[in-house]
Design a protein around this motif. Structure first.
Motif, short mmCIF file in Angstrom:
data_model
loop_
_atom_site.label_atom_id
_atom_site.label_comp_id
_atom_site.label_asym_id
_atom_site.label_seq_id
_atom_site.Cartn_x
_atom_site.Cartn_y
_atom_site.Cartn_z
N CYS A 254 0.80 -1.31 0.07
CA CYS A 254 -0.09 0.06 0.10
C CYS A 254 0.80 1.22 -0.11
O CYS A 254 1.48 1.58 -0.94
CB CYS A 254 -0.86 -0.01 1.20
N HIS A 255 0.85 2.23 1.14
CA HIS A 255 1.88 3.14 1.26
C HIS A 255 3.07 2.75 1.67
O HIS A 255 4.21 3.55 1.74
CB HIS A 255 1.09 4.21 2.14
N GLY A 256 3.33 1.54 2.27
CA GLY A 256 4.55 1.18 2.77
C GLY A 256 5.83 1.30 1.69
O GLY A 256 6.82 1.44 2.19
N PRO A 257 5.45 0.94 0.35
CA PRO A 257 6.60 1.30 -0.77
C PRO A 257 7.21 2.64 -0.63
O PRO A 257 7.97 2.87 -1.40
CB PRO A 257 5.91 1.12 -1.99
N ALA A 258 6.40 3.59 0.13
CA ALA A 258 7.20 5.13 0.25
C ALA A 258 8.58 4.73 0.98
O ALA A 258 9.41 5.55 0.61
CB ALA A 258 6.28 5.87 1.22
N GLY A 259 8.55 3.50 1.77
CA GLY A 259 10.14 3.34 2.14
C GLY A 259 11.08 2.99 1.28
O GLY A 259 12.04 2.60 1.62
N LEU A 260 10.67 2.37 0.01
CA LEU A 260 11.68 2.01 -0.78
C LEU A 260 12.35 3.33 -1.88
O LEU A 260 13.15 3.12 -2.31
CB LEU A 260 10.98 1.29 -1.88
N VAL A 261 11.39 4.60 -1.38
CA VAL A 261 12.04 5.81 -2.24
C VAL A 261 13.40 6.05 -1.69
O VAL A 261 13.56 6.23 -0.62
CB VAL A 261 10.85 6.88 -2.13
N ASN A 262 14.18 6.40 -2.72
CA ASN A 262 15.33 6.81 -2.22
C ASN A 262 16.42 5.94 -1.73
O ASN A 262 17.54 6.19 -1.13
CB ASN A 262 15.53 8.12 -1.27
N VAL A 263 16.04 4.37 -1.76
CA VAL A 263 17.00 3.41 -1.09
C VAL A 263 18.02 3.19 -2.23
O VAL A 263 17.62 2.69 -3.34
CB VAL A 263 16.18 2.17 -0.85
N GLU A 264 19.19 3.31 -1.79
CA GLU A 264 20.25 2.91 -2.77
C GLU A 264 20.97 1.40 -2.45
O GLU A 264 21.24 1.46 -1.06
CB GLU A 264 21.25 3.99 -2.97
N LEU A 265 21.15 0.74 -3.16
CA LEU A 265 22.03 -0.62 -2.97
C LEU A 265 23.47 -0.14 -3.48
O LEU A 265 23.96 1.07 -3.78
CB LEU A 265 21.70 -1.58 -4.03
N LYS A 266 24.24 -1.22 -2.96
CA LYS A 266 25.75 -1.15 -2.82
C LYS A 266 26.53 -0.82 -4.34
O LYS A 266 27.59 -0.31 -4.47
CB LYS A 266 26.33 -2.50 -2.73
N ASN A 267 25.54 -1.28 -5.25
CA ASN A 267 25.77 -0.99 -6.68
C ASN A 267 25.62 0.32 -7.41
O ASN A 267 26.02 0.79 -8.35
CB ASN A 267 25.36 -2.11 -7.62
N GLY A 268 25.00 1.09 -6.41
CA GLY A 268 24.90 2.47 -6.76
C GLY A 268 23.52 2.90 -7.40
O GLY A 268 23.07 3.95 -7.57
N LEU A 269 22.84 1.81 -7.74
CA LEU A 269 21.43 1.72 -8.41
C LEU A 269 20.43 1.97 -7.13
O LEU A 269 20.76 1.35 -6.05
CB LEU A 269 21.16 0.28 -9.15
N ARG A 270 19.47 2.79 -7.46
CA ARG A 270 18.29 2.75 -6.60
C ARG A 270 17.58 1.47 -6.39
O ARG A 270 17.47 0.36 -7.33
CB ARG A 270 17.22 3.62 -7.01
N LEU A 271 17.13 0.98 -5.39
CA LEU A 271 16.40 -0.51 -5.19
C LEU A 271 15.31 -0.88 -6.27
O LEU A 271 15.32 -1.67 -6.65
CB LEU A 271 15.65 -0.80 -3.79
N VAL A 272 14.50 0.25 -6.40
CA VAL A 272 13.54 0.11 -7.32
C VAL A 272 13.76 0.26 -9.00
O VAL A 272 12.96 0.14 -9.73
CB VAL A 272 12.27 1.05 -7.02
N GLU A 273 14.98 0.64 -9.32
CA GLU A 273 15.50 0.99 -10.64
C GLU A 273 15.24 -0.08 -11.30
O GLU A 273 15.94 -1.20 -11.11
CB GLU A 273 16.67 1.55 -10.68
N GLY A 274 14.50 -0.11 -12.48
CA GLY A 274 14.38 -1.39 -13.39
C GLY A 274 13.60 -2.22 -13.04
O GLY A 274 13.62 -3.40 -13.29
N ARG A 275 12.85 -2.24 -11.73
CA ARG A 275 11.89 -3.20 -11.05
C ARG A 275 10.75 -3.00 -11.42
O ARG A 275 10.00 -1.86 -11.66
CB ARG A 275 12.54 -3.29 -9.59
N THR A 276 9.64 -3.80 -11.35
CA THR A 276 8.56 -3.73 -11.32
C THR A 276 7.80 -3.92 -10.07
O THR A 276 8.19 -4.86 -9.25
CB THR A 276 7.77 -5.15 -12.32
#
Length: 257
Positions: free
Chosen positions: A130-152
């Motif tokens: 629901c609104h929980g994915p607001a916590g995925l906004v701005n999350v970066e991984l070790k590889n420098g990409l955002r967690l949601v980048e390129g994901r469905t």
């Protein structure tokens, strides 16, 4: 036993309106039951720690009632850990519970971003509904990409926000923000169940999707456990083969002597 952290908002009022809010009880209760029934250990944390604000409990939903009456759960919710002091290495998965308050305190919280990124980077699961994915906004991984980048992903939709009359109150529209960060957003009809699995990221659209997110996380946990057992079996067989070879070699040396 797999250990899962459920993260809750600390926002008790929707800005400017004074309307009471908190974590969505259905979105916490239904996954809690799935995790608990699977034998997993569940911890609770919130952005500010302490006792997080709770949204309305549906007394006609036996799972919500059980959640609010369970003694272990009540104790855990009475004094939750503050998110920025939680050790991500203690958890195999994190589940972000929704509720409108998350739109204000999830996206810019560095402690939450680090925790979610660390758990994913270490091979753990990340779930949000629901609104929980607001916590995925701005999350970066070790590889420098955002967690949601390129994901469905799935999350509370623009149309649903309009339907509940909060499209002009929330700081941003979650669907749009996730797309801005490089995600592909999939949606069902308003308030219908929709769960999306993309590798170790599991997201759901609305309260009706909460149990489904947890069930998909459980499937991934089961696969991981199966793989771990297969690897252990392989290592055991290799060890036995090495032991047998050593024993055979020793025996031959004695015979030759």
């Amino acid at each position: 036993m797999k250990k899962i952290l459920m993260v809750l908002t600390s926002v008790s009022e929707i800005e400017e309106t004074g309307e009471k809010t908190g974590y969505n009880v259905a979105e916490a209760a239904h996954p809690w039951k799935v995790f608990k029934d699977s034998g997993h250990f569940v911890d609770f944390a919130s952005i500010k720690g302490g006792q997080p604000p709770q949204d309305t409990v549906d007394k006609d939903d036996p799972i919500q009632v059980a959640f609010t009456q369970d003694e272990t759960t009540r104790a855990g919710l009475y004094n939750t850990a503050r998110i920025d002091v939680v050790d991500p290495e203690q958890y195999d998965g994190v589940y972000l519970v929704g509720g409108h308050g998350t739109m204000w305190d999830f996206p810019d919280n560095e402690g939450l971003q680090k925790l979610v990124g660390s758990i994913y980077d270490s091979g753990g699961l990340v779930g949000a509904v629901c609104h929980g994915p607001a916590g995925l906004v701005n999350v970066e991984l070790k590889n420098g990409l955002r967690l949601v980048e390129g994901r469905t992903v799935a999350a509370f939709t623009n149309d649903e926000e309009v339907a509940v009359g909060k499209e002009k109150i929330v700081p941003f529209l979650l669907q749009d923000k996730l797309v801005e960060q490089g995600a592909t957003h999939e949606a069902a009809e308003n308030f219908e169940e929709k769960v999306v699995v993309d590798e170790r990221l599991v997201t759901g659209q609305n309260p009706a999707s909460a149990g489904g997110v947890a069930k998909e996380m459980e499937k991934l946990f089961a696969e991981a456990i199966h793989q771990e057992k297969a690897a252990e079996q392989h290592d055991s067989e290799d060890l036995r083969a090495a032991h047998d070879a050593k024993k055979s070699s020793s025996h031959k040396k004695r015979e030759g002597h």
